[in-house]
Motif scaffolding. Structure first.
Motif, PDB file in Angstrom:
ATOM      1  N   ASN A 177       1.361 -10.907  -7.664  1.00 39.83           N
ATOM      2  CA  ASN A 177       0.351 -10.783  -6.617  1.00 39.83           C
ATOM      3  C   ASN A 177       0.861 -10.095  -5.361  1.00 39.83           C
ATOM      4  O   ASN A 177       0.082  -9.857  -4.426  1.00 39.83           O
ATOM      5  CB  ASN A 177      -0.194 -12.171  -6.254  1.00 39.83           C
ATOM      6  CG  ASN A 177      -1.280 -12.623  -7.204  1.00 39.83           C
ATOM      7  OD1 ASN A 177      -2.270 -11.930  -7.386  1.00 39.83           O
ATOM      8  ND2 ASN A 177      -1.089 -13.780  -7.827  1.00 39.83           N
ATOM      9  N   LEU A 178       2.148  -9.764  -5.308  1.00 39.08           N
ATOM     10  CA  LEU A 178       2.683  -9.055  -4.150  1.00 39.08           C
ATOM     11  C   LEU A 178       2.155  -7.620  -4.107  1.00 39.08           C
ATOM     12  O   LEU A 178       1.633  -7.105  -5.098  1.00 39.08           O
ATOM     13  CB  LEU A 178       4.213  -9.056  -4.189  1.00 39.08           C
ATOM     14  CG  LEU A 178       4.892 -10.418  -4.049  1.00 39.08           C
ATOM     15  CD1 LEU A 178       6.394 -10.286  -4.236  1.00 39.08           C
ATOM     16  CD2 LEU A 178       4.577 -11.058  -2.696  1.00 39.08           C
ATOM     17  N   ASP A 179       2.309  -6.984  -2.962  1.00 39.44           N
ATOM     18  CA  ASP A 179       1.838  -5.607  -2.786  1.00 39.44           C
ATOM     19  C   ASP A 179       3.021  -4.732  -2.371  1.00 39.44           C
ATOM     20  O   ASP A 179       3.253  -4.490  -1.185  1.00 39.44           O
ATOM     21  CB  ASP A 179       0.745  -5.567  -1.715  1.00 39.44           C
ATOM     22  CG  ASP A 179       0.005  -4.241  -1.701  1.00 39.44           C
ATOM     23  OD1 ASP A 179       0.362  -3.350  -2.511  1.00 39.44           O
ATOM     24  OD2 ASP A 179      -0.914  -4.078  -0.880  1.00 39.44           O
ATOM     25  N   PRO A 180       3.819  -4.258  -3.330  1.00 43.92           N
ATOM     26  CA  PRO A 180       5.030  -3.491  -2.984  1.00 43.92           C
ATOM     27  C   PRO A 180       4.678  -2.187  -2.284  1.00 43.92           C
ATOM     28  O   PRO A 180       3.706  -1.525  -2.613  1.00 43.92           O
ATOM     29  CB  PRO A 180       5.682  -3.228  -4.349  1.00 43.92           C
ATOM     30  CG  PRO A 180       5.067  -4.218  -5.278  1.00 43.92           C
ATOM     31  CD  PRO A 180       3.673  -4.439  -4.777  1.00 43.92           C
ATOM     32  N   PHE A 181       5.510  -1.824  -1.308  1.00 46.44           N
ATOM     33  CA  PHE A 181       5.292  -0.574  -0.588  1.00 46.44           C
ATOM     34  C   PHE A 181       6.516   0.327  -0.599  1.00 46.44           C
ATOM     35  O   PHE A 181       6.466   1.450  -0.116  1.00 46.44           O
ATOM     36  CB  PHE A 181       4.905  -0.845   0.868  1.00 46.44           C
ATOM     37  CG  PHE A 181       5.841  -1.771   1.606  1.00 46.44           C
ATOM     38  CD1 PHE A 181       5.535  -3.114   1.716  1.00 46.44           C
ATOM     39  CD2 PHE A 181       7.015  -1.304   2.189  1.00 46.44           C
ATOM     40  CE1 PHE A 181       6.374  -3.981   2.389  1.00 46.44           C
ATOM     41  CE2 PHE A 181       7.851  -2.158   2.867  1.00 46.44           C
ATOM     42  CZ  PHE A 181       7.542  -3.508   2.969  1.00 46.44           C
ATOM     43  N   ASN A 182       7.635  -0.157  -1.149  1.00 41.06           N
ATOM     44  CA  ASN A 182       8.864   0.647  -1.094  1.00 41.06           C
ATOM     45  C   ASN A 182       9.742   0.229  -2.262  1.00 41.06           C
ATOM     46  O   ASN A 182      10.741  -0.457  -2.086  1.00 41.06           O
ATOM     47  CB  ASN A 182       9.587   0.413   0.234  1.00 41.06           C
ATOM     48  CG  ASN A 182      10.870   1.212   0.344  1.00 41.06           C
ATOM     49  OD1 ASN A 182      10.980   2.282  -0.240  1.00 41.06           O
ATOM     50  ND2 ASN A 182      11.841   0.687   1.083  1.00 41.06           N
ATOM     51  N   ALA A 183       9.359   0.612  -3.463  1.00 43.61           N
ATOM     52  CA  ALA A 183      10.029   0.097  -4.649  1.00 43.61           C
ATOM     53  C   ALA A 183      10.600   1.218  -5.504  1.00 43.61           C
ATOM     54  O   ALA A 183      10.059   1.588  -6.537  1.00 43.61           O
ATOM     55  CB  ALA A 183       9.057  -0.737  -5.486  1.00 43.61           C
ATOM     56  N   PRO A 189      12.868  -4.389   2.699  1.00 40.69           N
ATOM     57  CA  PRO A 189      12.139  -5.001   1.580  1.00 40.69           C
ATOM     58  C   PRO A 189      11.183  -4.024   0.906  1.00 40.69           C
ATOM     59  O   PRO A 189      10.765  -3.022   1.495  1.00 40.69           O
ATOM     60  CB  PRO A 189      11.362  -6.135   2.258  1.00 40.69           C
ATOM     61  CG  PRO A 189      11.152  -5.641   3.657  1.00 40.69           C
ATOM     62  CD  PRO A 189      12.394  -4.883   4.004  1.00 40.69           C
ATOM     63  N   ASP A 190      10.854  -4.361  -0.341  1.00 46.43           N
ATOM     64  CA  ASP A 190       9.808  -3.638  -1.068  1.00 46.43           C
ATOM     65  C   ASP A 190       8.454  -4.307  -0.883  1.00 46.43           C
ATOM     66  O   ASP A 190       7.409  -3.692  -1.115  1.00 46.43           O
ATOM     67  CB  ASP A 190      10.136  -3.596  -2.564  1.00 46.43           C
ATOM     68  CG  ASP A 190      11.466  -2.955  -2.841  1.00 46.43           C
ATOM     69  OD1 ASP A 190      11.740  -1.887  -2.261  1.00 46.43           O
ATOM     70  OD2 ASP A 190      12.249  -3.512  -3.635  1.00 46.43           O
ATOM     71  N   ALA A 191       8.462  -5.593  -0.508  1.00 43.93           N
ATOM     72  CA  ALA A 191       7.222  -6.338  -0.305  1.00 43.93           C
ATOM     73  C   ALA A 191       7.487  -7.441   0.710  1.00 43.93           C
ATOM     74  O   ALA A 191       8.592  -7.996   0.770  1.00 43.93           O
ATOM     75  CB  ALA A 191       6.722  -6.933  -1.627  1.00 43.93           C
ATOM     76  N   ILE A 192       6.472  -7.759   1.500  1.00 41.49           N
ATOM     77  CA  ILE A 192       6.569  -8.816   2.506  1.00 41.49           C
ATOM     78  C   ILE A 192       5.455  -9.827   2.263  1.00 41.49           C
ATOM     79  O   ILE A 192       4.292  -9.453   2.070  1.00 41.49           O
ATOM     80  CB  ILE A 192       6.473  -8.249   3.934  1.00 41.49           C
ATOM     81  CG1 ILE A 192       7.662  -7.316   4.221  1.00 41.49           C
ATOM     82  CG2 ILE A 192       6.417  -9.368   4.976  1.00 41.49           C
ATOM     83  CD1 ILE A 192       7.595  -6.629   5.576  1.00 41.49           C
ATOM     84  N   ARG A 252      12.830  -6.155  -3.898  1.00 35.79           N
ATOM     85  CA  ARG A 252      13.368  -6.807  -2.705  1.00 35.79           C
ATOM     86  C   ARG A 252      12.193  -7.438  -1.953  1.00 35.79           C
ATOM     87  O   ARG A 252      11.326  -6.719  -1.435  1.00 35.79           O
ATOM     88  CB  ARG A 252      14.107  -5.782  -1.840  1.00 35.79           C
ATOM     89  CG  ARG A 252      15.292  -5.139  -2.560  1.00 35.79           C
ATOM     90  CD  ARG A 252      15.820  -3.925  -1.808  1.00 35.79           C
ATOM     91  NE  ARG A 252      16.443  -4.280  -0.544  1.00 35.79           N
ATOM     92  CZ  ARG A 252      17.711  -4.693  -0.441  1.00 35.79           C
ATOM     93  NH1 ARG A 252      18.458  -4.815  -1.525  1.00 35.79           N
ATOM     94  NH2 ARG A 252      18.227  -4.974   0.742  1.00 35.79           N
ATOM     95  N   ILE A 253      12.200  -8.760  -1.863  1.00 37.65           N
ATOM     96  CA  ILE A 253      11.044  -9.498  -1.342  1.00 37.65           C
ATOM     97  C   ILE A 253      11.452 -10.267  -0.091  1.00 37.65           C
ATOM     98  O   ILE A 253      12.405 -11.059  -0.120  1.00 37.65           O
ATOM     99  CB  ILE A 253      10.497 -10.484  -2.395  1.00 37.65           C
ATOM    100  CG1 ILE A 253      10.162  -9.748  -3.700  1.00 37.65           C
ATOM    101  CG2 ILE A 253       9.273 -11.215  -1.850  1.00 37.65           C
ATOM    102  CD1 ILE A 253       9.884 -10.692  -4.869  1.00 37.65           C
ATOM    103  N   ALA A 254      10.732 -10.055   1.011  1.00 35.83           N
ATOM    104  CA  ALA A 254      10.930 -10.822   2.236  1.00 35.83           C
ATOM    105  C   ALA A 254       9.810 -11.852   2.349  1.00 35.83           C
ATOM    106  O   ALA A 254       8.630 -11.523   2.188  1.00 35.83           O
ATOM    107  CB  ALA A 254      10.937  -9.911   3.454  1.00 35.83           C
ATOM    108  N   ILE A 255      10.177 -13.106   2.619  1.00 44.64           N
ATOM    109  CA  ILE A 255       9.213 -14.192   2.751  1.00 44.64           C
ATOM    110  C   ILE A 255       9.424 -14.856   4.107  1.00 44.64           C
ATOM    111  O   ILE A 255      10.512 -15.352   4.406  1.00 44.64           O
ATOM    112  CB  ILE A 255       9.385 -15.240   1.632  1.00 44.64           C
ATOM    113  CG1 ILE A 255       9.176 -14.601   0.255  1.00 44.64           C
ATOM    114  CG2 ILE A 255       8.405 -16.397   1.829  1.00 44.64           C
ATOM    115  CD1 ILE A 255       9.486 -15.525  -0.911  1.00 44.64           C
ATOM    116  N   THR A 279       1.128  -9.647   1.859  1.00 49.29           N
ATOM    117  CA  THR A 279       0.306 -10.724   1.310  1.00 49.29           C
ATOM    118  C   THR A 279       0.547 -11.976   2.140  1.00 49.29           C
ATOM    119  O   THR A 279       1.529 -12.087   2.872  1.00 49.29           O
ATOM    120  CB  THR A 279       0.654 -10.996  -0.164  1.00 49.29           C
ATOM    121  OG1 THR A 279       2.063 -11.238  -0.288  1.00 49.29           O
ATOM    122  CG2 THR A 279       0.265  -9.811  -1.035  1.00 49.29           C
ATOM    123  N   SER A 280      -0.372 -12.930   2.029  1.00 52.41           N
ATOM    124  CA  SER A 280      -0.244 -14.179   2.767  1.00 52.41           C
ATOM    125  C   SER A 280      -0.604 -15.349   1.858  1.00 52.41           C
ATOM    126  O   SER A 280      -1.090 -15.164   0.744  1.00 52.41           O
ATOM    127  CB  SER A 280      -1.142 -14.177   4.011  1.00 52.41           C
ATOM    128  OG  SER A 280      -2.515 -14.181   3.625  1.00 52.41           O
TER     129      SER A 280
END
Length: 348
Positions: A328-334, A73-76, A2-5, A100-101
């Protein structure tokens, strides 16, 4: 995943950042990811000073927080440095979440063109903004090196792609009836694109500008012999490109220049300066010509084989780019996903 952008650049804006996230999110969904896009479309906005077609979200923090808490999300990913990007960054820092940015635009150089603000000040601000990110994604190796020289850290490359189902060559050039050869610029009509460098060139045939922006009316009056078509989209845009002979990219400040790939996919060699962006996209003497003499580059590009441009563009797919983005994302809740009960997509 789950990715939030969070991106301040979104429709109806027309630029490379918007097209990048349109195509990337489409491919990510096809790969099975759930995407939550935080864009100006669902926030209260005001026009950006000096650039009214860009809308800036007003006080987006509370709604952004509620949306992220609902989406879980799992990554932002923070795509831009505008109000939404700042709100997402604050949310991550407050909740001690990695993010990530992306560094898409050389804003320090753009700001310097409009106001007497030293580059060192602007880059210090950008370093502060991107500093907490676990990775900052940039489109090319040369841009990565530029940021490292400016004191940035954790900078990685994330390439760009082209949709060759839309952007493709045409054997019929009659779509544009103007005298040939036709030299084309496509993109934002604004001072930071250095478009005057193209319009001032003494070239045979016709110059065509596809796009719009704050300087279009002024330039249309200043250069009455140039064809200004305004914005074109999708298949019609591809027809414009495919009917030209050379694509001229006068910008000295772009970090990539997605339009160069789209032009190549339509069989157009590119004429450009040897600067960041073109030096990572153009194979000099094969898919385009880079020269500090832009006129010489444009005329030499007429001699190149369009098929070499087409072949190069076909090696750059959005699917490949989307996979690189996700990697390249950094998941924190997957947690493991239940394949029998897929989660619902939320798109703003």
């Amino acid at each position: 995943m789950r990715i939030a952008i969070a991106t301040d650049a979104w429709l109806p804006q027309v630029n490379g950042v918007v097209r990048t996230y349109e195509n990337t999110t489409r491919e990510l969904r096809e790969l099975g990811h759930d995407i939550c896009l935080l864009t100006p479309a669902t926030f209260h906005t005001v026009p950006c000073p000096t650039y009214p077609s860009i809308r800036l979200a007003i006080n987006p923090g509370p709604r952004l927080r509620r949306t992220l808490e609902a989406f879980q999300p799992d990554a932002i990913h923070v795509a831009t440095e505008g109000p939404l990007g700042h709100a997402a960054r604050r949310y991550c820092l407050k909740n001690e979440l990695p993010f990530t940015s992306s560094f898409h635009t050389q804003f320090p150089e753009y700001i310097r063109m409009r106001a007497p603000i030293p580059l060192a000040w602007s880059y210090a601000y950008m370093r502060r903004f991107h500093g907490p990110a676990t990775r900052t994604l940039v489109p090319t190796e040369s841009q990565r090196q530029r940021l490292l020289e400016r004191g940035f850290s954790n900078v990685v490359t994330w390439s760009r792609g082209v949709d060759t189902n839309i952007f493709r060559p045409s054997a019929d050039k009659s779509f544009l009836p103007q005298p040939r050869p036709i030299f084309m610029y496509m993109g934002r009509v604004a001072v930071e694109k250095n478009i005057n460098a193209f319009l001032d060139l003494e070239l045979p045939g016709t110059k065509v500008v596809v796009g719009d922006g704050p300087d279009r009316q002024k330039l249309g009056e200043q250069y009455p012999d140039v064809v200004f078509s305004g914005y074109r989209f999708g298949e019609e845009l591809a027809r414009y490109l495919a009917a030209a002979d050379v694509f001229v990219f006068p910008s000295r400040t772009d970090t990539y220049g997605l339009v160069m790939l789209e032009a190549m996919a339509c069989g157009l060699p590119v004429a450009a300066y040897p600067v960041t962006g073109p030096i990572d996209v153009i194979s000099n003497g094969v898919t385009g010509v880079m020269n500090e003499d832009l006129r010489a580059a444009a005329l030499q590009a007429l001699q190149l084989d369009p098929q070499d441009c087409i072949d190069f563009a076909h090696s750059r797919s959005w699917r490949y780019c989307a996979k690189g983005f996700a990697d390249n994302l950094d998941p924190f809740n997957a947690p493991p996903q239940d394949q029998d009960n897929p989660v619902t997509q939320i798109t703003l």
